[in-house]
Design an enzyme around this catalytic site. Structure first.
Site, short mmCIF file in Angstrom:
data_model
loop_
_atom_site.label_atom_id
_atom_site.label_comp_id
_atom_site.label_asym_id
_atom_site.label_seq_id
_atom_site.Cartn_x
_atom_site.Cartn_y
_atom_site.Cartn_z
N ASP A 189 41.96 30.11 92.39
CA ASP A 189 41.40 31.19 93.20
C ASP A 189 40.53 30.71 94.36
O ASP A 189 40.21 31.49 95.26
CB ASP A 189 40.60 32.17 92.33
CG ASP A 189 39.65 31.46 91.38
OD1 ASP A 189 38.89 30.57 91.84
OD2 ASP A 189 39.65 31.78 90.18
N HIS A 218 45.91 22.58 89.73
CA HIS A 218 47.10 23.43 89.81
C HIS A 218 47.28 24.05 91.19
O HIS A 218 48.04 25.00 91.34
CB HIS A 218 47.06 24.50 88.72
CG HIS A 218 47.02 23.94 87.34
ND1 HIS A 218 46.34 24.54 86.30
CD2 HIS A 218 47.55 22.80 86.82
CE1 HIS A 218 46.47 23.80 85.19
NE2 HIS A 218 47.20 22.75 85.50
N SER A 226 40.50 26.82 77.36
CA SER A 226 40.95 26.72 75.97
C SER A 226 41.38 25.31 75.62
O SER A 226 41.59 24.98 74.46
CB SER A 226 42.12 27.69 75.73
OG SER A 226 43.21 27.36 76.60
#
EC number: 2.3.1.286
Length: 236
Positions: free
Chosen positions: A99, A114, A182
């Site tokens: 983002d 990413h 996670s």
């Protein structure tokens, strides 16, 4: 205790995942299959195969993602990290997020594993564009090629330079802090382990347990990331 670790560390690396972004209100990628996309698997749309074979669906999906990112922005946690960087307390931010909120809050040393939704590039010639092209319904390069987000799609090679920098930073770290990940996506989830194996203190802040909690010097699951960082700033 963490405030002491932060001040004593000569090299602190922050590693952020989806939980960092969702505190801004941004739905995570796995929650993107709402509304029009409810019947679709986001991981299948976000693929090089869909870009090559079903470009209209690909663009529709990512235009919606770009618009969603522009609805939101950094939260207090992003700004605290940027301030710590200015103070010399944070030396590297490694993020799985696309983002651009770390840069928007003022952080300078950000390694995007990413890619980013803030930029587009031509699939044919590589020319770079701002993501505002999608907002303005512009989907093609001057050369006629398709504009696509500068992110890593399923089926594409990972950015070797960003990962190598992240691995190198992990090896140097005295303190490695995971915020909102996670730690289930490989090979990014190996980065905290590299830090730990090289002597870093490992702190994991995540709502749910991670596979690496057993290696952590401290785990936090009962605080939002922004609140956690604010509490450290307010210590002493």
């Amino acid at each position: 205790m963490i405030k002491d670790w932060l001040q004593e560390s000569n090299y602190t690396v922050i590693f952020t995942g989806a939980g960092m972004s969702t505190e801004s209100g941004l739905p995570d990628f796995r929650s993107a299959n709402t509304g029009l996309w409810k019947q679709h698997d986001p991981s299948k749309i976000a693929s090089i195969d869909t870009l090559n074979n079903n470009v209209e669906t690909f663009i529709d999906f990512y235009r919606e993602r770009v618009l969603k990112v522009k609805e939101y922005g950094p939260h207090q946690g992003h700004y605290i990290l940027a301030e710590w960087e200015k103070q010399g307390l944070v030396h590297s931010i490694v993020t799985q997020n696309v983002d651009g909120f770390h840069q928007a809050s003022g952080s300078k040393i950000v390694h995007e594993l990413h890619g980013t939704l803030q930029k587009l590039h031509c699939q044919s010639c590589g020319k770079e564009y701002s993501s505002k092209e999608y907002v303005e319904n512009e989907y093609h390069c001057d050369c006629g090629g398709v504009l696509r987000p500068s992110i890593i799609l399923f089926g594409e090679m990972l950015p070797q330079e960003a990962f190598q920098t992240a691995f190198n930073d992990a090896e140097k770290a005295d303190l490695f802090v995971v915020l909102g990940s996670s730690l289930t996506v490989s090979p990014a989830n190996q980065i905290p382990l590299i830090a730990k194996e090289n002597g870093a203190k490992l702190v994991i802040v995540n709502q749910d347990p991670t596979p690496y909690d057993q290696y952590a010097d401290m785990t936090i699951s009962d605080q939002k990331i922004g609140e956690f960082l604010r509490s450290i700033s307010n210590e002493g």
